[in-house]
Motif scaffolding. Structure first.
Motif, PDB file in Angstrom:
ATOM      1  N   HIS A 283       0.860  -1.177   0.000  1.00  0.00           N
ATOM      2  CA  HIS A 283       0.000   0.000   0.000  1.00  0.00           C
ATOM      3  C   HIS A 283       0.901   1.233   0.000  1.00  0.00           C
ATOM      4  O   HIS A 283       1.893   1.284   0.727  1.00  0.00           O
ATOM      5  N   ARG A 287      -0.269   2.505   5.690  1.00  0.00           N
ATOM      6  CA  ARG A 287      -1.208   1.443   6.040  1.00  0.00           C
ATOM      7  C   ARG A 287      -0.515   0.078   5.971  1.00  0.00           C
ATOM      8  O   ARG A 287       0.254  -0.199   5.040  1.00  0.00           O
ATOM      9  N   THR A 289      -0.847  -2.843   4.851  1.00  0.00           N
ATOM     10  CA  THR A 289      -1.570  -3.663   3.882  1.00  0.00           C
ATOM     11  C   THR A 289      -0.677  -3.911   2.684  1.00  0.00           C
ATOM     12  O   THR A 289       0.061  -3.024   2.250  1.00  0.00           O
ATOM     13  N   SER A 291      -0.712  -6.273  -1.219  1.00  0.00           N
ATOM     14  CA  SER A 291      -1.502  -7.074  -2.157  1.00  0.00           C
ATOM     15  C   SER A 291      -0.563  -7.810  -3.095  1.00  0.00           C
ATOM     16  O   SER A 291       0.503  -7.296  -3.449  1.00  0.00           O
ATOM     17  N   ILE A 301      -5.380  -9.666  -0.769  1.00  0.00           N
ATOM     18  CA  ILE A 301      -5.232  -8.378  -0.092  1.00  0.00           C
ATOM     19  C   ILE A 301      -4.994  -8.700   1.382  1.00  0.00           C
ATOM     20  O   ILE A 301      -5.889  -9.170   2.091  1.00  0.00           O
ATOM     21  N   TYR A 302      -3.767  -8.481   1.845  1.00  0.00           N
ATOM     22  CA  TYR A 302      -3.324  -8.942   3.155  1.00  0.00           C
ATOM     23  C   TYR A 302      -3.262  -7.744   4.108  1.00  0.00           C
ATOM     24  O   TYR A 302      -2.295  -6.984   4.123  1.00  0.00           O
ATOM     25  N   ASP A 303      -4.314  -7.550   4.912  1.00  0.00           N
ATOM     26  CA  ASP A 303      -4.282  -6.543   5.964  1.00  0.00           C
ATOM     27  C   ASP A 303      -3.426  -7.042   7.122  1.00  0.00           C
ATOM     28  O   ASP A 303      -3.334  -8.248   7.368  1.00  0.00           O
TER      29      ASP A 303
END
Length: 843
Positions: A283, A287, A289, A291, A301-303
């Motif tokens: 990201h 953030r 995050t 992807s 999509i890896y938070d």
């Protein structure tokens, strides 16, 4: 593998095959494209269904890039199309290649897209005007990857034959800067392995995957390998990506491993098992995050991608690339102070605040405090830091206490101005410029045991470039049309001054002089006649161009710098304490060393309170100029007459129209004043010094800061605003032209002026009168009540033959200003009879 509840599930996005992705720069969307000719737009933070676009291309998408408003995709058959993100509408085709397309990249300013294909040429296309195309032609095979550096200065092209091409984008047409062989591996065009040069966010280095399945970091300063990330993969590396602040790096491999690395230590922080990953993107913000896509057509999509114990790394400001020894942030303004320095500052603050903490409480925790100081635990110790990772000093007490206490203390030492060598820069990695002016550039490269010096000329028809091995490790240089001057200050021997002429009619004319032990060179200058050096003993040493000592005396103030032009030298030193009590004033002395005449003696350099002198130089016509840290260029007027010199602003760069509205953040590195223009190097963003390779020179016309014509008065009409702006522009032209005429008159009065120069002066006077005539027309047009100013303007005319005053009377007649016309004709009669202008006419 144990079950991870945070592990994301793959989202079926496309059919199996190549699946590419890109974040928009603002981080709001992640967009994927694949072999089924569909595009999916996902909203970050939204688990809902994505927007799907399907144009039905027979060949799938193989490359993607994005701006905040649109995304650009490339198909395998060579087509490149833009799409509007909000509406999904396809725009006009940007470009097409005859052979299969392999990669594309969007420039950092979101204005250009670079396209790599199996063709030998890489195309650089303007996004909003597809007719504007630039070509990168040096490749001998097709290209697999293209990448821009974060500042848009360079482009890296990875060719399939294993050669990495680095282009400079500083010029109008891209120029090949480096051709690096053996840096990347040879790959088939359709191979899933990567050979892309992935730029670090600070722009000083890039990472590449090697055939040994290691990741190498190369420095931009010398294009050499600096560090290795080892032990991460047992299969080919398919993607490499830096976190947005450069603190972390991720690599993916054909071995099913996604590896998270710490940039500073090149250590593995965590491994994730995901098969067939071929593209990865962080990201773009802070953030946590990430992807990535795989060859099965899935998007992940890896938070909370970075484990909690390392998440604080993402919250740090921009980190320096891991190419220098020491802490990660140890680079230029990003440099972190040592723990000892920080502890010493803590002692001072505690003493000022009346703290009861003992020295042991403050200093006795070095080992335990180190992690605390670097904020690795993310507890917020870096809150309030600026973009360089520094905490602003607004929260600290004044170092010297309140002003009332300083008045009673005799221990305060004013801050002296450090020595400066005009045209030089600090070290940038292993390189620095020793001199850069309109003649050419001299730079040096630190090779640890010795230096290598390169001398490059702008006019290569006049002189040929050369370079040499430098065992003396020169740290200062000057260059002009006659020769190049060097000096060094070694720690284990006497300082040396070395002069090398460009051309001689004898076998050898260069010379070298050693200064007495314990004396070092603070600054030096080179003119058409003399070599000048100011030293640590405040001596001013003057030599002829053949090394004969000509003058030697001690400067009255502590030496800071010097410049020279023909027979004139100007020395600058630290003088008395300034009015703020915290800095010294700078004083200058100007003299003609040939005639042994002092023009100005220990006069003050006009700098605002707290400002620094950035550079000093003579103009091409021999007028001393300075450029200060506030961005103002000043010239010394009437300097040939003792006691009459004054500093006059020629240009305030912060008032340039290109900076209006805060649209650009840029600085200007001064180079010279020549041909009535300010020559400089434009530095973008936070850059303060010229970079490598040598950037292009820019020039600005002089613009004396008379008034702000950009400000609008809401009570005035458009006609009034236009009239005010036109008048303001003419007033600036008049003041500037009068100043330049004054400098030209002073020059002619001190030389045997030829007829051509006397004609030039007459032309300059006529141009000023024309400007005054235009100012008169505006005053006449704006009303009778402005007649007194109009008559004043006519009296400023230098015209003595009556033609311009007669023209002024006709202007008054044209606008039906009868009273003004009569007064102008009376003025013309008085001048014709040899009488002075009657100042009572203004009453």
């Amino acid at each position: 593998m144990s079950h991870d509840p945070m592990r994301p599930r793959g989202r079926p996005a496309h059919t199996p095959g190549i699946t590419v992705l890109a974040y928009t720069p603002n981080g709001k969307h992640v967009i994927t494209a694949g072999s089924n000719s569909a595009v999916r737009i996902y909203n970050v933070g939204d688990d809902g269904e994505p927007k799907t676009l399907d144009e039905g291309f027979l060949d799938g998408y193989v490359a993607i890039g994005a701006t905040n408003d649109e995304f650009i995709v490339g198909t395998e058959d060579g087509q490149v199309w833009p799409y509007d993100i909000k509406s999904g509408k396809m725009g006009d085709q940007l470009v097409r290649s005859a052979l299969p397309l392999r990669d594309l990249a969007v420039s950092p300013d979101q204005q250009w897209v670079a396209v790599a294909s199996d063709e030998l040429t890489v195309k650089l296309v303007k996004i909003d005007n597809q007719l504007q195309i630039k070509y990168l032609r040096e490749q001998t095979t097709g290209s697999k990857h293209v990448t821009f550096d974060p500042k848009g200065r360079y482009m890296a092209v990875s060719a399939i034959d294993g050669i990495l091409y680095i282009y400079s984008l500083a010029e109008e047409e891209p120029q090949l800067l480096r051709k690096l062989d053996g840096v990347i591996q040879k790959l088939e065009p359709s191979a899933e392995a990567t050979s892309a040069a992935v730029w670090h966010p600070d722009g000083t280095a890039f990472a590449v995957a090697e055939s040994t399945r290691e990741i190498a970091i190369y420095s931009v300063s010398d294009w050499k390998k600096e560090k290795l990330f080892t032990g991460g993969h047992t299969g080919d590396i398919t993607a490499v990506s830096w976190a947005s602040n450069g603190s972390l790096l991720v690599s993916t491999g054909a071995d099913g491993q996604v590896v998270l690395w710490e940039s500073r230590t090149q250590q593995v922080l965590r491994r994730f098992e995901f098969a067939n990953v071929i593209n990865f993107a962080w990201h773009p913000g802070h953030r946590n995050t990430a992807s990535f896509t795989n060859s099965d057509g899935e998007l992940f999509i890896y938070d909370n991608f970075v484990p909690k114990e390392h998440e604080a790394q993402l919250q740090k400001p921009l980190q320096a690339a891991p190419i220098y020894p020491g802490p990660l942030g140890e680079l230029s303004n990003n440099a972190q102070r040592t723990l000892t320095d920080r502890s010493r500052d803590a002692v001072k603050r505690a003493a000022r605040a009346g703290s009861l903490d003992s020295l042991d409480d403050i200093l006795g925790q070095d080992e335990d405090m180190e992690d605390f100081v670097e904020d690795d635990d993310g507890a917020g110790y870096f809150e309030g830091t600026n973009q360089h990772g520094k905490r602003p000093n607004g929260h600290l007490d004044d170092l010297d206490g309140p002003a009332s206490k300083r008045m009673n203390s005799g221990a305060v030492q004013p801050k002296a101005h450090p020595p400066i060598q005009p045209g030089s820069t600090p070290w940038a990695g292993s390189r620095r410029y020793l001199c850069l002016n309109l003649t050419g550039a001299v730079w040096t490269v630190d090779q640890e045991t010795h230096h290598t010096v390169t001398v490059e000329f702008f006019d290569q028809e006049l002189h040929r470039n050369y370079h040499f091995t430098d065992p003396y490790q020169y740290d200062k240089a000057c260059i002009n049309e006659n020769g190049t001057l060097f000096s060094n200050d070694p720690s284990d021997g006497p300082a040396t001054i070395f002069y090398r002429p460009h051309e001689t009619w004898t076998t050898r004319a260069d010379w070298r002089i050693q200064l007495p032990e314990g004396e070092s060179v603070r600054a030096m200058a080179l003119s058409e006649s003399y070599v000048v050096a100011v030293t640590s003993k405040d001596y001013v040493r003057v030599y002829t161009l053949f090394g004969t000592p000509f003058r030697l005396y001690r400067q009255k103030s502590q030496a800071v710098t010097c410049v020279a032009w023909r027979d004139y030298i100007m020395t600058i030193g630290n003088g008395p304490i300034a009015s703020d009590g915290r800095h010294t004033t700078l004083q200058y002395t100007l003299e003609n060393v040939k005639r042994d005449e002092v023009c100005q003696n220990e006069d003050v350099v006009a700098l605002p309170s707290g400002a620094q002198l950035q550079s000093v130089f003579f103009s091409d016509t021999g007028d001393p100029c300075i450029y200060d840290s506030t961005g103002v260029l000043l010239v010394l007027q009437h300097w040939r007459t003792s006691g009459q010199a004054r500093w006059v602003p020629l240009l305030d760069t912060k008032q340039l129209a290109r900076l209006a509205g805060g649209r650009k953040e840029e600085h200007y590195w001064p180079v010279a004043v020549a041909h009535d223009k300010f020559h400089c190097i434009i530095l973008k963003g936070g850059d303060k010094n010229p970079y490598f390779p040598r950037p292009l020179l820019s020039e600005f016309d002089f613009q004396v800061p008379i008034s702000s014509s950009a400000a609008n008065n809401p009570d005035e009409s458009k006609e009034e605003a236009d009239s005010r702006k036109a008048s303001s522009k003419l007033e600036e032209t008049f003041v500037r032209s009068s100043l330049l005429l004054s400098l030209f008159r002073d020059l002619l009065s001190s030389t045997n002026a030829p007829a051509s120069q006397r004609s030039e002066m007459a032309r300059k006077e006529l141009e000023i009168d024309k400007t005054l005539l235009q100012m008169l027309a505006i005053e006449c047009r704006d009303g009778e009540e402005r007649g007194m100013k109009a008559l004043e303007i006519v009296k400023m005319m230098t015209d003595r033959n009556g033609k311009m005053v007669e023209a002024a009377a006709k202007v008054a007649e044209r606008y039906d200003r009868g009273v003004l016309e009569d007064k102008i004709r009376d003025l013309a009669e008085r001048r014709a009879t040899g009488l002075d202008d009657d100042d009572d006419e203004l009453a």
